[in-house]
Design an enzyme around this catalytic site. Structure first.
Site, PDB file in Angstrom:
ATOM      1  N   GLY A  15       0.782  -1.235   0.000  1.00 51.12           N
ATOM      2  CA  GLY A  15       0.000   0.000   0.000  1.00 51.12           C
ATOM      3  C   GLY A  15       0.811   1.279   0.000  1.00 51.12           C
ATOM      4  N   ASN A  17       1.729   2.970  -2.566  1.00 54.26           N
ATOM      5  CA  ASN A  17       1.108   3.869  -3.562  1.00 54.26           C
ATOM      6  C   ASN A  17      -0.185   4.458  -3.001  1.00 54.26           C
ATOM      7  OD1 ASN A  17       2.460   3.971  -6.420  1.00 54.26           O
ATOM      8  ND2 ASN A  17       2.800   1.909  -5.658  1.00 54.26           N
ATOM      9  N   MET A  91      -3.588  -7.221  -7.452  1.00 57.05           N
ATOM     10  CA  MET A  91      -2.950  -8.352  -8.141  1.00 57.05           C
ATOM     11  C   MET A  91      -3.937  -9.233  -8.894  1.00 57.05           C
ATOM     12  SD  MET A  91      -0.004  -7.519  -7.527  1.00 57.05           S
ATOM     13  CE  MET A  91       1.034  -8.857  -8.038  1.00 57.05           C
ATOM     14  N   HIS A 110       2.527   0.717 -13.048  1.00 58.11           N
ATOM     15  CA  HIS A 110       3.288  -0.505 -13.345  1.00 58.11           C
ATOM     16  C   HIS A 110       4.780  -0.173 -13.348  1.00 58.11           C
ATOM     17  CE1 HIS A 110       3.914  -4.506 -15.063  1.00 58.11           C
ATOM     18  NE2 HIS A 110       4.778  -3.952 -15.904  1.00 58.11           N
TER      19      HIS A 110
HETATM   20  C1  GRF Z   1       3.995  -1.353  -7.194  1.00 51.18           C
HETATM   21  O1  GRF Z   1       5.319  -1.686  -7.584  1.00 51.18           O
HETATM   22  C2  GRF Z   1       3.143  -1.152  -8.429  1.00 51.18           C
HETATM   23  O2  GRF Z   1       3.833  -0.606  -9.528  1.00 51.18           O
HETATM   24  C3  GRF Z   1       2.732  -2.568  -8.748  1.00 51.18           C
HETATM   25  O3  GRF Z   1       2.484  -3.170  -7.491  1.00 51.18           O
HETATM   26  C4  GRF Z   1       3.313  -2.530  -6.511  1.00 51.18           C
HETATM   27  C5  GRF Z   1       2.421  -2.072  -5.387  1.00 51.18           C
HETATM   28  O4  GRF Z   1       3.193  -1.576  -4.351  1.00 51.18           O
HETATM   29  N1  GRF Z   1       1.555  -2.590  -9.599  1.00 51.18           N
HETATM   30  P1  GRF Z   1       2.427  -0.911  -3.069  1.00 51.18           P
HETATM   31  O5  GRF Z   1       1.484  -1.973  -2.519  1.00 51.18           O
HETATM   32  O6  GRF Z   1       1.668   0.279  -3.558  1.00 51.18           O
HETATM   33  O7  GRF Z   1       3.536  -0.536  -2.127  1.00 51.18           O
END
Ligand code: GRF
Length: 207
Positions: A15, A17, A91, A110
């Site tokens: 999480g 992001n 995912m 991504h």
């Molecule tokens: C990130 O590397 C994003 O690019 C990919 O999944 C990861 C998620 O990371 N789609 P987080 O859970 O936001 O730390």
């Protein structure tokens, strides 16, 4: 500034992001109205709960199949008024019926310069290939795997990178910056498809 755009964030893991969105656009250009996880107990859920954002888990095992899960998920997001769905480490693939509920309003971040290295393990794919330049893409989601129109990209030269961890450390900050910017641009209505080439996303000048 107009009303913050209600958005939903889909997660499955750490999480970071989501945290970046909570710390930037949330309460400004956007309001995170819902966070849904495909995984029970994903650390991302606690980040949302800490800020009073409604959360819910939509685990595949709890539904008859992916379509049923996606429908229940879309219903919940709709009930929360989400106008943009942001995949932040989600995912699971989303099928056409889900995407049709949020036309042109599902985006994803991504860790590669698409179309290179789509799907899982993008950083590992890039390292195995021996690239010298890595990067991040934020794109609109279509029914393919990381194949929708690109919104923002940023590259970073890492000629000596050998381990996924060092690449991830360099890309994380880019992910957080680009995803927040893409949400802000979308919220301001600054993104539109190029009439000459619908795969090309135009960004309005003041975006
Ligand atoms: C990130 O590397 C994003 O690019 C990919 O999944 C990861 C998620 O990371 N789609 P987080 O859970 O936001 O730390």
């Amino acid at each position: 500034m107009s009303e913050p755009l209600p958005i939903a964030v889909l997660v499955s893991g750490t999480g970071t992001n989501l945290q970046a969105l909570l710390d930037t656009v949330h309460g400004r250009e956007a309001r995170i109205a819902a966070v849904a996880s495909s995984v029970e107990g994903a650390p991302a859920l606690a980040r949302a709960q800490a800020r009073g954002v409604p959360t819910r888990v939509f685990a595949r095992a709890d539904y008859a199949g992916r379509a049923a899960r996606d429908e229940a998920l879309a219903d919940w997001l709709g009930e929360r008024g989400a106008r943009l769905v942001v995949l932040a480490g989600y995912m699971e693939l989303l099928g056409e019926p889900f995407l049709a509920r949020f036309p042109g309003a599902v985006i994803n971040v991504h860790p590669s310069l698409l179309p290179a290295f789509p799907g899982l393990g993008a950083i590992e794919q890039a390292l195995a290939y021996g690239v010298k330049v890595f990067g991040v893409t934020v794109h609109f989601v279509d029914a393919g795997v990381d194949s929708g129109p690109v919104i923002l990209q940023r590259a970073v030269e890492l000629p000596d990178a050998r381990e996924p961890g060092e690449v991830l450390a360099a890309l994380r900050a880019l992910e957080h910056e680009l995803l927040a910017r893409a949400v802000a641009l979308f919220a301001r209505g600054a993104l539109r498809a190029d009439p000459q080439n619908p795969r090309r996303t135009l960004i309005e000048a003041d975006g």
